[in-house]
Write a protein that holds these residues in place. Sequence first.
Motif, PDB file in Angstrom:
ATOM      1  N   ASP A   1       3.516  11.056  -8.648  1.00 24.65           N
ATOM      2  CA  ASP A   1       2.799  11.579  -9.804  1.00 24.65           C
ATOM      3  C   ASP A   1       2.321  13.003  -9.551  1.00 24.65           C
ATOM      4  O   ASP A   1       2.345  13.841 -10.453  1.00 24.65           O
ATOM      5  N   HIS A   2       1.879  13.267  -8.349  1.00 26.52           N
ATOM      6  CA  HIS A   2       1.455  14.629  -8.021  1.00 26.52           C
ATOM      7  C   HIS A   2       2.611  15.604  -8.173  1.00 26.52           C
ATOM      8  O   HIS A   2       2.440  16.730  -8.635  1.00 26.52           O
TER       9      HIS A   2
ATOM     10  N   MET B   1      -6.636   2.329  -6.011  1.00 25.70           N
ATOM     11  CA  MET B   1      -5.327   2.984  -5.981  1.00 25.70           C
ATOM     12  C   MET B   1      -4.675   2.950  -7.359  1.00 25.70           C
ATOM     13  O   MET B   1      -4.101   3.928  -7.830  1.00 25.70           O
TER      14      MET B   1
ATOM     15  N   THR C   1      -0.243  14.641   1.980  1.00 26.42           N
ATOM     16  CA  THR C   1       0.713  15.417   1.179  1.00 26.42           C
ATOM     17  C   THR C   1       0.005  16.464   0.337  1.00 26.42           C
ATOM     18  O   THR C   1       0.651  17.220  -0.377  1.00 26.42           O
TER      19      THR C   1
ATOM     20  N   MET D   1       2.227   1.908  -3.465  1.00 29.37           N
ATOM     21  CA  MET D   1       1.235   2.465  -4.385  1.00 29.37           C
ATOM     22  C   MET D   1       0.946   3.924  -4.042  1.00 29.37           C
ATOM     23  O   MET D   1       0.840   4.768  -4.929  1.00 29.37           O
ATOM     24  N   SER D   2       0.821   4.184  -2.759  1.00 27.52           N
ATOM     25  CA  SER D   2       0.545   5.559  -2.342  1.00 27.52           C
ATOM     26  C   SER D   2       1.678   6.493  -2.741  1.00 27.52           C
ATOM     27  O   SER D   2       1.446   7.614  -3.216  1.00 27.52           O
ATOM     28  N   ARG D   3       2.888   6.029  -2.582  1.00 25.52           N
ATOM     29  CA  ARG D   3       4.035   6.872  -2.941  1.00 25.52           C
ATOM     30  C   ARG D   3       4.099   7.133  -4.432  1.00 25.52           C
ATOM     31  O   ARG D   3       4.553   8.181  -4.867  1.00 25.52           O
ATOM     32  N   GLU D   4       3.638   6.151  -5.183  1.00 27.16           N
ATOM     33  CA  GLU D   4       3.577   6.362  -6.627  1.00 27.16           C
ATOM     34  C   GLU D   4       2.588   7.487  -6.942  1.00 27.16           C
ATOM     35  O   GLU D   4       2.855   8.345  -7.791  1.00 27.16           O
ATOM     36  N   ILE D   5       1.490   7.498  -6.224  1.00 28.73           N
ATOM     37  CA  ILE D   5       0.502   8.568  -6.414  1.00 28.73           C
ATOM     38  C   ILE D   5       1.119   9.915  -6.047  1.00 28.73           C
ATOM     39  O   ILE D   5       0.976  10.906  -6.767  1.00 28.73           O
ATOM     40  N   VAL D   6       1.823   9.944  -4.935  1.00 30.13           N
ATOM     41  CA  VAL D   6       2.443  11.195  -4.492  1.00 30.13           C
ATOM     42  C   VAL D   6       3.505  11.659  -5.494  1.00 30.13           C
ATOM     43  O   VAL D   6       3.597  12.849  -5.822  1.00 30.13           O
TER      44      VAL D   6
ATOM     45  N   GLU E   1      -6.143   5.404  -9.659  1.00 28.20           N
ATOM     46  CA  GLU E   1      -5.672   6.762  -9.360  1.00 28.20           C
ATOM     47  C   GLU E   1      -4.331   6.998 -10.055  1.00 28.20           C
ATOM     48  O   GLU E   1      -4.083   8.063 -10.624  1.00 28.20           O
ATOM     49  N   ILE E   2      -3.477   6.006 -10.030  1.00 29.95           N
ATOM     50  CA  ILE E   2      -2.186   6.114 -10.719  1.00 29.95           C
ATOM     51  C   ILE E   2      -2.400   6.301 -12.222  1.00 29.95           C
ATOM     52  O   ILE E   2      -1.773   7.156 -12.851  1.00 29.95           O
TER      53      ILE E   2
ATOM     54  N   LEU F   1      -9.841  -2.130  -3.142  1.00 34.55           N
ATOM     55  CA  LEU F   1      -8.950  -1.067  -2.679  1.00 34.55           C
ATOM     56  C   LEU F   1      -7.744  -0.937  -3.617  1.00 34.55           C
ATOM     57  O   LEU F   1      -7.355   0.170  -4.017  1.00 34.55           O
TER      58      LEU F   1
ATOM     59  N   TYR G   1      -8.324   4.054   8.428  1.00 28.79           N
ATOM     60  CA  TYR G   1      -7.469   3.275   7.543  1.00 28.79           C
ATOM     61  C   TYR G   1      -6.971   1.981   8.178  1.00 28.79           C
ATOM     62  O   TYR G   1      -6.911   0.941   7.523  1.00 28.79           O
TER      63      TYR G   1
ATOM     64  N   HIS H   1       0.826  -1.211   0.000  1.00 29.36           N
ATOM     65  CA  HIS H   1       0.000   0.000   0.000  1.00 29.36           C
ATOM     66  C   HIS H   1       0.857   1.257   0.000  1.00 29.36           C
ATOM     67  O   HIS H   1       0.559   2.227  -0.692  1.00 29.36           O
ATOM     68  N   LYS H   2       1.910   1.220   0.763  1.00 24.45           N
ATOM     69  CA  LYS H   2       2.794   2.392   0.812  1.00 24.45           C
ATOM     70  C   LYS H   2       3.406   2.657  -0.548  1.00 24.45           C
ATOM     71  O   LYS H   2       3.510   3.800  -0.984  1.00 24.45           O
TER      72      LYS H   2
ATOM     73  N   LEU I   1      -5.698   8.941  -0.258  1.00 23.36           N
ATOM     74  CA  LEU I   1      -4.778   7.858  -0.618  1.00 23.36           C
ATOM     75  C   LEU I   1      -3.315   8.294  -0.576  1.00 23.36           C
ATOM     76  O   LEU I   1      -2.420   7.484  -0.356  1.00 23.36           O
ATOM     77  N   ASP I   2      -3.091   9.581  -0.809  1.00 27.60           N
ATOM     78  CA  ASP I   2      -1.734  10.116  -0.791  1.00 27.60           C
ATOM     79  C   ASP I   2      -1.068   9.970   0.570  1.00 27.60           C
ATOM     80  O   ASP I   2       0.158   9.996   0.672  1.00 27.60           O
ATOM     81  N   GLY I   3      -1.883   9.823   1.617  1.00 25.15           N
ATOM     82  CA  GLY I   3      -1.309   9.834   2.962  1.00 25.15           C
ATOM     83  C   GLY I   3      -0.741   8.505   3.409  1.00 25.15           C
ATOM     84  O   GLY I   3       0.033   8.437   4.370  1.00 25.15           O
ATOM     85  N   ILE I   4      -1.084   7.433   2.711  1.00 24.59           N
ATOM     86  CA  ILE I   4      -0.700   6.095   3.164  1.00 24.59           C
ATOM     87  C   ILE I   4       0.815   5.913   3.184  1.00 24.59           C
ATOM     88  O   ILE I   4       1.378   5.295   4.085  1.00 24.59           O
ATOM     89  N   GLY I   5       1.458   6.495   2.178  1.00 22.57           N
ATOM     90  CA  GLY I   5       2.883   6.241   2.001  1.00 22.57           C
ATOM     91  C   GLY I   5       3.772   6.788   3.085  1.00 22.57           C
ATOM     92  O   GLY I   5       4.837   6.235   3.367  1.00 22.57           O
ATOM     93  N   SER I   6       3.353   7.861   3.708  1.00 28.62           N
ATOM     94  CA  SER I   6       4.242   8.510   4.672  1.00 28.62           C
ATOM     95  C   SER I   6       3.554   8.788   6.005  1.00 28.62           C
ATOM     96  O   SER I   6       4.101   9.489   6.849  1.00 28.62           O
ATOM     97  N   ASP I   7       2.334   8.280   6.175  1.00 31.47           N
ATOM     98  CA  ASP I   7       1.552   8.530   7.388  1.00 31.47           C
ATOM     99  C   ASP I   7       1.206  10.002   7.588  1.00 31.47           C
ATOM    100  O   ASP I   7       0.762  10.408   8.657  1.00 31.47           O
TER     101      ASP I   7
END
Lengths: 245, 245
Positions: free
Chosen positions: A151-152, B144, B107, A144-149, B147-148, B140, B123, A141-142, B98-104
């Motif tokens: 991309d932002h 995600m 963003t 995938m989420s980081r990939e989204i971030v 979104e990518i 889920l 979550y 999950h992390k 969803l952006d928040g998962i990667g770093s807690d």
Amino acid sequence: MNSTMPPIRTEPFKVACSSCNLRELCLPVGLSRNDLEQLDTMVATRRSVVRGDTLFRAGDAFQSLYAVRTGFFKTCVSAEDGRDQVTGFQMAGELLGLDGIGSDRHTVDAVALEDSQVCVIPYAQLEELSREFSDLQRQLHKIMSREIVRDHGVMLLLGSMRAEERLAAFLLNLTQRLQARGFSASSLILRMTREEIGSYLGLKLETVSRTFSKFQEEGLLEVKQRQIRIVDQDGLQKLVNGAAC
Amino acid sequence: MNSTMPPIRTEPFKVACSSCNLRELCLPVGLSRNDLEQLDTMVATRRSVVRGDTLFRAGDAFQSLYAVRTGFFKTCVSAEDGRDQVTGFQMAGELLGLDGIGSDRHTVDAVALEDSQVCVIPYAQLEELSREFSDLQRQLHKIMSREIVRDHGVMLLLGSMRAEERLAAFLLNLTQRLQARGFSASSLILRMTREEIGSYLGLKLETVSRTFSKFQEEGLLEVKQRQIRIVDQDGLQKLVNGAAC
DNA sequence: CGCGAGCTTGATGCCGATCAATGCATGTGG
DNA sequence: CCACATGCATTGATCGGCATCAAGCTCGCG
């Protein structure tokens, strides 16, 4: 399209995640000894992709994720009219194929920019395993989420930065990732052409080339074709932050 | 920043996913009766956000995802120097956070563009539940991944389209999503300003305005401030595909 | 009623695209 | 080993789309 698939070379010898030198950068980050051994049972094959070949193409059925073991990739989306856009560059330890989960088909082309090897991660098994091991689940999950971030971040770059800022941001990002893999922070060899850089950054290749030259004149870089030496990292950083204003 | 948090209004009365009219668009897509009832136990609270307020901000600790129940949001990233970029607009049934998962930490800022309500999805509980119910897990992951993929589409837009193409693509995307929610395919009211559209599309507000006017002159749209009527959908589609070339 | 936020429209300028020519490195076949 | 082809990079000249600056305009709202 997808006419004659080249023969896929897989090498099913043992390539344990648990002893992989990329385990601190790759999917296994933070997993326990036990979880790692489970991963080992799943990630049983590698695949080699020679420079210029595709690992997968948009439209291909989605089966697996791929972790880059050695080499370098780009991913591209393309519009109907042929325009295409590089959406990312992937190096050792980075995952390819996440785009395919949503529709069971890949939506980008993944092209090797040098002879490369990837670890094949069968997705069905990964889902199953991640139901059992919450650390693995969390890690997936992390990622995938980081990939989204990420991309932002690219959207910010494409939407509001000027050519110099884009190239500076690109170079800093690249060196930072290389550094995390034990390479020099100041010296690198680009794996991609000016055109590919331009596609990623929303610029034409001539603009990329001119900007490299400009950076060289200003003493920020030394540029010799694809060999780059970063002379003034702070200077680049200031460009990105828009501190010039 | 994050100085005085406005009081958070939560409404802990029963809001069952299983009976929600958005269940075919939202997280519950494809879940069985039983899975749905499990979701119900988890998604126990709603939260109201008045127009202009933030649901969360970049830097906030990440606890929950949010499903838009009613209303409309934008998400923005911002660079150190103040530049910011709208990364998306979210309407009923779409997920935020969803952006928040990667770093807690979150963003992006999520800002309500009209008075809105969201369902709060803790979550930690979602992860736990998705370990138990593979359909939920799969859903889920798909969300995600999509979104990518969406982000890649925006990159393509920002990196290689011209102003008219961008605006046309934006409008078509918007109407398509509205249509999936039972609204008219041809008539809509924009929830965002020209500036916000411009930020999303990498254009200045004047360019957005001019392009609206141009589309009107060409008989593609009727534009009256934020009220838009699409007169020639095919014409817009052709613009996006670059068929003009 | 008048204020202000947001929108429209015009005039001008600049950044990056485009078009074009040359240079440089690598590879291939004679 | 050289001649030539090919792909990529550099550099110059010119052009055009969008940004910028600057007025007005519209509409909702106190």
